[in-house]
Design a protein around this motif. Structure first.
Motif, PDB file in Angstrom:
ATOM      1  N   ILE A 163       0.963  -1.051   0.012  1.00 52.42           N
ATOM      2  CA  ILE A 163       0.147   0.048  -0.056  1.00 52.42           C
ATOM      3  C   ILE A 163       0.854   1.336   0.003  1.00 52.42           C
ATOM      4  O   ILE A 163       0.554   2.128  -0.889  1.00 52.42           O
ATOM      5  CB  ILE A 163      -1.103   0.143   1.129  1.00 52.42           C
ATOM      6  CG1 ILE A 163      -2.119  -1.022   1.082  1.00 52.42           C
ATOM      7  CG2 ILE A 163      -1.714   1.506   1.249  1.00 52.42           C
ATOM      8  CD1 ILE A 163      -2.883  -1.292   2.362  1.00 52.42           C
ATOM      9  N   ASN A 164       1.745   1.358   0.945  1.00 51.67           N
ATOM     10  CA  ASN A 164       2.697   2.487   0.830  1.00 51.67           C
ATOM     11  C   ASN A 164       3.521   2.543  -0.304  1.00 51.67           C
ATOM     12  O   ASN A 164       3.634   3.806  -0.859  1.00 51.67           O
ATOM     13  CB  ASN A 164       3.855   2.198   2.174  1.00 51.67           C
ATOM     14  CG  ASN A 164       3.161   2.517   3.417  1.00 51.67           C
ATOM     15  OD1 ASN A 164       2.234   3.015   3.603  1.00 51.67           O
ATOM     16  ND2 ASN A 164       3.659   2.069   4.230  1.00 51.67           N
ATOM     17  N   LEU A 165       3.817   1.584  -1.015  1.00 58.30           N
ATOM     18  CA  LEU A 165       4.730   1.738  -2.227  1.00 58.30           C
ATOM     19  C   LEU A 165       3.435   2.478  -3.454  1.00 58.30           C
ATOM     20  O   LEU A 165       4.167   3.032  -4.244  1.00 58.30           O
ATOM     21  CB  LEU A 165       5.214   0.505  -2.760  1.00 58.30           C
ATOM     22  CG  LEU A 165       6.517  -0.066  -2.072  1.00 58.30           C
ATOM     23  CD1 LEU A 165       6.857  -1.663  -2.558  1.00 58.30           C
ATOM     24  CD2 LEU A 165       7.665   0.895  -2.744  1.00 58.30           C
ATOM     25  N   ALA A 166       2.371   1.815  -3.291  1.00 57.38           N
ATOM     26  CA  ALA A 166       1.410   2.162  -4.364  1.00 57.38           C
ATOM     27  C   ALA A 166       1.059   3.673  -4.142  1.00 57.38           C
ATOM     28  O   ALA A 166       1.144   4.486  -5.210  1.00 57.38           O
ATOM     29  CB  ALA A 166       0.291   1.429  -4.163  1.00 57.38           C
ATOM     30  N   ASN A 167       0.881   4.106  -2.708  1.00 56.50           N
ATOM     31  CA  ASN A 167       0.681   5.537  -2.727  1.00 56.50           C
ATOM     32  C   ASN A 167       1.985   6.500  -3.159  1.00 56.50           C
ATOM     33  O   ASN A 167       1.684   7.405  -3.411  1.00 56.50           O
ATOM     34  CB  ASN A 167       0.198   5.555  -1.180  1.00 56.50           C
ATOM     35  CG  ASN A 167      -1.060   5.048  -0.823  1.00 56.50           C
ATOM     36  OD1 ASN A 167      -2.138   5.091  -2.028  1.00 56.50           O
ATOM     37  ND2 ASN A 167      -1.489   4.549   0.264  1.00 56.50           N
ATOM     38  N   GLY A 168       2.951   5.836  -2.626  1.00 56.10           N
ATOM     39  CA  GLY A 168       4.360   6.697  -3.187  1.00 56.10           C
ATOM     40  C   GLY A 168       4.224   6.890  -4.420  1.00 56.10           C
ATOM     41  O   GLY A 168       4.659   8.148  -5.031  1.00 56.10           O
ATOM     42  N   LEU A 169       4.102   5.860  -5.483  1.00 54.27           N
ATOM     43  CA  LEU A 169       3.999   6.096  -6.767  1.00 54.27           C
ATOM     44  C   LEU A 169       2.949   7.111  -7.310  1.00 54.27           C
ATOM     45  O   LEU A 169       3.312   7.910  -8.135  1.00 54.27           O
ATOM     46  CB  LEU A 169       3.701   4.626  -7.547  1.00 54.27           C
ATOM     47  CG  LEU A 169       4.750   3.796  -7.414  1.00 54.27           C
ATOM     48  CD1 LEU A 169       4.553   2.272  -8.034  1.00 54.27           C
ATOM     49  CD2 LEU A 169       6.099   4.187  -8.064  1.00 54.27           C
ATOM     50  N   ILE A 170       1.765   7.009  -6.383  1.00 54.43           N
ATOM     51  CA  ILE A 170       0.608   7.998  -6.933  1.00 54.43           C
ATOM     52  C   ILE A 170       1.271   9.499  -6.574  1.00 54.43           C
ATOM     53  O   ILE A 170       1.041  10.249  -7.408  1.00 54.43           O
ATOM     54  CB  ILE A 170      -0.662   7.765  -5.968  1.00 54.43           C
ATOM     55  CG1 ILE A 170      -1.144   6.547  -6.765  1.00 54.43           C
ATOM     56  CG2 ILE A 170      -1.517   8.791  -6.183  1.00 54.43           C
ATOM     57  CD1 ILE A 170      -2.298   5.911  -6.032  1.00 54.43           C
ATOM     58  N   ALA A 171       1.793   9.587  -5.481  1.00 54.28           N
ATOM     59  CA  ALA A 171       2.332  10.996  -5.183  1.00 54.28           C
ATOM     60  C   ALA A 171       3.468  11.414  -6.167  1.00 54.28           C
ATOM     61  O   ALA A 171       3.389  12.533  -6.483  1.00 54.28           O
ATOM     62  CB  ALA A 171       2.901  10.795  -3.513  1.00 54.28           C
ATOM     63  N   LEU A 172       4.283  10.641  -6.740  1.00 55.98           N
ATOM     64  CA  LEU A 172       5.450  10.823  -7.669  1.00 55.98           C
ATOM     65  C   LEU A 172       4.485  11.332  -8.827  1.00 55.98           C
ATOM     66  O   LEU A 172       4.941  12.403  -9.513  1.00 55.98           O
ATOM     67  CB  LEU A 172       6.182   9.744  -8.005  1.00 55.98           C
ATOM     68  CG  LEU A 172       7.480   9.477  -6.859  1.00 55.98           C
ATOM     69  CD1 LEU A 172       7.875   8.330  -7.256  1.00 55.98           C
ATOM     70  CD2 LEU A 172       8.214  10.525  -7.115  1.00 55.98           C
ATOM     71  N   GLU A 173       3.550  10.409  -9.246  1.00 57.59           N
ATOM     72  CA  GLU A 173       2.949  10.937 -10.485  1.00 57.59           C
ATOM     73  C   GLU A 173       1.913  12.153 -10.308  1.00 57.59           C
ATOM     74  O   GLU A 173       1.863  13.063 -11.307  1.00 57.59           O
ATOM     75  CB  GLU A 173       1.710   9.688 -10.514  1.00 57.59           C
ATOM     76  CG  GLU A 173       2.163   8.575 -11.376  1.00 57.59           C
ATOM     77  CD  GLU A 173       3.003   8.900 -12.593  1.00 57.59           C
ATOM     78  OE1 GLU A 173       2.482   9.088 -13.505  1.00 57.59           O
ATOM     79  OE2 GLU A 173       4.188   8.069 -12.768  1.00 57.59           O
TER      80      GLU A 173
END
Length: 198
Positions: A70-80
């Motif tokens: 979940i943290n990885l996925a949310n981190g990727l969204i924040a980058l996008e």
């Protein structure tokens, strides 16, 4: 190619709608379908779809990996979404119990550091990743080799951005690999620098 990802996304979306998601319930590191679905969704600019996917399907993930995924996925969204400080904060929470989580969180933190011009932090992160490679002999050699090249390319971009290397140095390397770096993100960055058509 983008066309490939668009078709792949359609298949994943249809599969999930039809109720086929049992692969998400299985502890299957280093293969990680949840991660792949997030990356593919973001690649085709379906950020809202990805947010909904995380909310609906993360509950099925094996408990030992769930929060890290979940943290990885949310981190990727924040980058996008160009929320780089938030990306660093979220990715820093990943516990890095396996090399996929370690490399995903570390390399994506490098992206955020670069975008924030935090070059010192980026170089420190590169040193940590190199040390991780030297300590972990269970990383497959193909992944190891590919990521060592990725670190080299990232370092070149950082040095260029810090004005510690010349335009020509980075340009000659990029030209030698036809501007195709070891990651899509790096490829995009160097093509912007050299005004090469993506």
């Amino acid at each position: 190619k983008l066309e490939f990802y668009i078709e792949l996304f359609k298949i994943i979306d249809e599969k999930l709608k039809d109720g086929y998601f049992d692969e998400l319930k299985t502890p299957n590191i280093p293969v990680n379908n949840f991660r792949d679905y997030v990356i593919i969704g973001l690649r085709v600019n379906k950020t809202e779809w990805v947010k909904k996917f995380i909310k609906e399907y993360s509950v099925y993930l094996p408990v030992q990996y769930r929060q890290d995924d979940i943290n990885l996925a949310n981190g990727l969204i924040a980058l996008e979404e160009n929320m780089f400080e938030e990306a660093i904060a979220v990715l820093s929470k990943v516990k890095k119990k396996n090399y996929i989580h370690y490399l995903d969180s570390s390399f994506n933190m490098l992206r955020a550091y670069y975008k924030l011009n935090l070059f010192y932090d980026a170089f420190k992160e590169i040193d940590k990743i190199k040390e991780y490679f030297s300590r972990n002999k269970n990383i497959p050699s193909k992944i190891n080799k590919s990521n060592i090249t990725l670190l080299k390319e990232f370092k070149m971009l950082l040095k260029y951005s810090e004005k510690k290397s010349e335009y020509e140095d980075l340009y000659l390397y990029c030209k030698s690999v036809n501007f195709k770096m070891k990651s899509n993100w790096l490829t995009g960055e160097v093509k912007k620098i050299f005004n090469v058509e993506i």
